[in-house]
Structure formats: C-alpha cells, structure tokens
Design a protein around this motif. Sequence first.
Motif, PDB file in Angstrom:
ATOM      1  N   ILE A 129       0.847  -1.200   0.000  1.00  0.00           N
ATOM      2  CA  ILE A 129       0.000   0.000   0.000  1.00  0.00           C
ATOM      3  C   ILE A 129       0.879   1.246   0.000  1.00  0.00           C
ATOM      4  N   GLU A 130       1.908   1.247   0.847  1.00  0.00           N
ATOM      5  CA  GLU A 130       2.812   2.403   0.902  1.00  0.00           C
ATOM      6  C   GLU A 130       3.573   2.572  -0.413  1.00  0.00           C
ATOM      7  N   LYS A 131       4.027   1.466  -0.987  1.00  0.00           N
ATOM      8  CA  LYS A 131       4.839   1.519  -2.204  1.00  0.00           C
ATOM      9  C   LYS A 131       4.025   1.920  -3.431  1.00  0.00           C
ATOM     10  N   TYR A 132       2.851   1.332  -3.614  1.00  0.00           N
ATOM     11  CA  TYR A 132       2.085   1.525  -4.851  1.00  0.00           C
ATOM     12  C   TYR A 132       0.903   2.478  -4.728  1.00  0.00           C
ATOM     13  N   CYS A 133       0.434   2.704  -3.513  1.00  0.00           N
ATOM     14  CA  CYS A 133      -0.768   3.530  -3.350  1.00  0.00           C
ATOM     15  C   CYS A 133      -0.508   4.757  -2.493  1.00  0.00           C
ATOM     16  N   GLY A 134       0.751   5.085  -2.291  1.00  0.00           N
ATOM     17  CA  GLY A 134       1.085   6.290  -1.533  1.00  0.00           C
ATOM     18  C   GLY A 134       0.675   6.232  -0.078  1.00  0.00           C
ATOM     19  N   LEU A 173      -4.480  -1.624  -5.456  1.00  0.00           N
ATOM     20  CA  LEU A 173      -3.698  -2.856  -5.455  1.00  0.00           C
ATOM     21  C   LEU A 173      -4.103  -3.797  -6.585  1.00  0.00           C
ATOM     22  N   LYS A 174      -5.375  -3.782  -6.963  1.00  0.00           N
ATOM     23  CA  LYS A 174      -5.806  -4.590  -8.116  1.00  0.00           C
ATOM     24  C   LYS A 174      -5.049  -4.162  -9.369  1.00  0.00           C
ATOM     25  N   ASN A 175      -4.810  -2.863  -9.484  1.00  0.00           N
ATOM     26  CA  ASN A 175      -4.117  -2.328 -10.664  1.00  0.00           C
ATOM     27  C   ASN A 175      -2.660  -2.762 -10.752  1.00  0.00           C
ATOM     28  N   VAL A 176      -2.080  -3.173  -9.624  1.00  0.00           N
ATOM     29  CA  VAL A 176      -0.673  -3.589  -9.616  1.00  0.00           C
ATOM     30  C   VAL A 176      -0.541  -5.021  -9.080  1.00  0.00           C
ATOM     31  N   SER A 177      -1.554  -5.834  -9.261  1.00  0.00           N
ATOM     32  CA  SER A 177      -1.591  -7.160  -8.629  1.00  0.00           C
ATOM     33  C   SER A 177      -0.390  -8.038  -8.988  1.00  0.00           C
ATOM     34  N   SER A 178       0.156  -7.879 -10.173  1.00  0.00           N
ATOM     35  CA  SER A 178       1.305  -8.711 -10.566  1.00  0.00           C
ATOM     36  C   SER A 178       2.586  -8.332  -9.821  1.00  0.00           C
ATOM     37  N   LYS A 179       2.596  -7.175  -9.153  1.00  0.00           N
ATOM     38  CA  LYS A 179       3.791  -6.710  -8.446  1.00  0.00           C
ATOM     39  C   LYS A 179       3.714  -6.923  -6.930  1.00  0.00           C
ATOM     40  N   LEU A 180       2.592  -7.438  -6.444  1.00  0.00           N
ATOM     41  CA  LEU A 180       2.375  -7.537  -5.001  1.00  0.00           C
ATOM     42  C   LEU A 180       3.223  -8.635  -4.360  1.00  0.00           C
ATOM     43  N   PRO A 195       3.732 -11.820  -2.010  1.00  0.00           N
ATOM     44  CA  PRO A 195       2.849 -12.986  -1.921  1.00  0.00           C
ATOM     45  C   PRO A 195       1.788 -12.884  -0.819  1.00  0.00           C
ATOM     46  N   ARG A 196       2.175 -12.386   0.358  1.00  0.00           N
ATOM     47  CA  ARG A 196       1.183 -12.313   1.437  1.00  0.00           C
ATOM     48  C   ARG A 196       0.065 -11.329   1.114  1.00  0.00           C
ATOM     49  N   CYS A 197       0.382 -10.254   0.436  1.00  0.00           N
ATOM     50  CA  CYS A 197      -0.641  -9.283   0.040  1.00  0.00           C
ATOM     51  C   CYS A 197      -1.474  -9.840  -1.107  1.00  0.00           C
ATOM     52  N   PHE A 198      -0.820 -10.510  -2.041  1.00  0.00           N
ATOM     53  CA  PHE A 198      -1.541 -11.114  -3.157  1.00  0.00           C
ATOM     54  C   PHE A 198      -2.582 -12.107  -2.643  1.00  0.00           C
ATOM     55  N   TYR A 199      -2.219 -12.901  -1.636  1.00  0.00           N
ATOM     56  CA  TYR A 199      -3.153 -13.854  -1.038  1.00  0.00           C
ATOM     57  C   TYR A 199      -4.356 -13.120  -0.438  1.00  0.00           C
ATOM     58  N   GLN A 200      -4.104 -12.026   0.265  1.00  0.00           N
ATOM     59  CA  GLN A 200      -5.202 -11.247   0.855  1.00  0.00           C
ATOM     60  C   GLN A 200      -6.109 -10.671  -0.236  1.00  0.00           C
ATOM     61  N   MET A 201      -5.506 -10.236  -1.336  1.00  0.00           N
ATOM     62  CA  MET A 201      -6.321  -9.730  -2.452  1.00  0.00           C
ATOM     63  C   MET A 201      -7.197 -10.833  -3.020  1.00  0.00           C
ATOM     64  N   MET A 202      -6.709 -12.052  -3.053  1.00  0.00           N
ATOM     65  CA  MET A 202      -7.538 -13.171  -3.500  1.00  0.00           C
ATOM     66  C   MET A 202      -8.715 -13.374  -2.553  1.00  0.00           C
ATOM     67  N   GLU A 203      -8.493 -13.213  -1.264  1.00  0.00           N
ATOM     68  CA  GLU A 203      -9.578 -13.314  -0.279  1.00  0.00           C
ATOM     69  C   GLU A 203     -10.607 -12.213  -0.511  1.00  0.00           C
ATOM     70  N   VAL A 204     -10.142 -11.009  -0.798  1.00  0.00           N
ATOM     71  CA  VAL A 204     -11.058  -9.882  -1.067  1.00  0.00           C
ATOM     72  C   VAL A 204     -11.946 -10.224  -2.250  1.00  0.00           C
ATOM     73  N   ARG A 205     -11.345 -10.760  -3.309  1.00  0.00           N
ATOM     74  CA  ARG A 205     -12.115 -11.089  -4.509  1.00  0.00           C
ATOM     75  C   ARG A 205     -13.150 -12.167  -4.244  1.00  0.00           C
ATOM     76  N   ILE A 206     -12.861 -13.091  -3.335  1.00  0.00           N
ATOM     77  CA  ILE A 206     -13.839 -14.117  -2.977  1.00  0.00           C
ATOM     78  C   ILE A 206     -15.085 -13.478  -2.371  1.00  0.00           C
ATOM     79  N   PHE A 207     -14.890 -12.425  -1.578  1.00  0.00           N
ATOM     80  CA  PHE A 207     -16.010 -11.801  -0.876  1.00  0.00           C
ATOM     81  C   PHE A 207     -16.702 -10.709  -1.685  1.00  0.00           C
ATOM     82  N   GLU A 208     -16.191 -10.372  -2.848  1.00  0.00           N
ATOM     83  CA  GLU A 208     -16.817  -9.307  -3.633  1.00  0.00           C
ATOM     84  C   GLU A 208     -18.113  -9.789  -4.265  1.00  0.00           C
TER      85      GLU A 208
END
Length: 144
Positions: A107-112, A122-129, A131-144
């Motif tokens: 978040i600090e690196k890519y979203c200021g 973070l979705k916009n930079v998902s390939s750069k995340l 691994p632990r953040c990428f996993y959390q983003m996958m959890e977010v997508r499950i709940f969307e």
Amino acid sequence: QAVESPDLKPRFGKNMTGTVKPAEGPDLKPDGPCKAALDRLCAHVRQGSGQKAHCLRQKVVAATNRQESSPVTPDCKLQMAKFFIHGLQSGSLEPVSGFNAACKDDIEKYCGGKKGRVVQCLKNVSSKLQPRCFYQMMEVRIFE
C-alpha cells in the motif's frame, strides 16, 4: 466424538469481572436490523473492528456457495452493505481480516500509503504484489 477443552476457548480482552471488552473500531450495531442474525450466527465473535460484520459476511457467502437462502434479512444486507462501503472508503475497516498488516508495504509503495480505495489501487498492480498481500487480495475477490 469431539470434546471441548476449556484451554482452547479464547481468553482475549477479558477484564477482571470476566466480561469481554469490545475491540477497538466500528462494527455492526448489535441492536440494529442484523440483531437476530448476529445473535444466531456470530454470538461467539467479539464486537468491534468489524469482527461481527466480517462474521456475518462469511456466513452469507458460505450460504450462497452452498446455494442456500441467505441467513440474513434484506434489511440486514442493506446495513452490512452500508457498513462495509463506509468502512472501506474511510479506511477504518479492513476488507478481510489481516489485510492491512499483509499489504502495508505494498500500500505504501504503490498507493502512496493512502487509506480508502486501496483495494482498487492494489488490483491495478496485482502482478507486483508481495505474496502475502496477493493472497489477501484473492480473499477480497472471494467476498466481492
């Protein structure tokens, strides 16, 4: 047959009288439109920091995945939607438990370091995340 061990019960946040203190931060109103569902489905969860709201959301998603009817009323769904939208936009609520800790560096690196619309950032930079953040983003997508 499973036997419940008293050593496995959570002991967090208890004061000297044995009552549980609410966690810091917002949560669904315990006496609002979700009261019956909270009492029935999430009584074991502490109030505060969105813990009750996350519990109910998990129950709704699980019922949907099993193709069962929703365990909450339409009025409760509306209260949950308002709660999550406000919490996520204000940055006072995690989209899923553990998200802020796992994604802090990304978040600090890519979203200021901005709060609010970090999920979209973070979705916009998902390939750069990481691994632990990428996993959390996958959890977010499950709940969307």
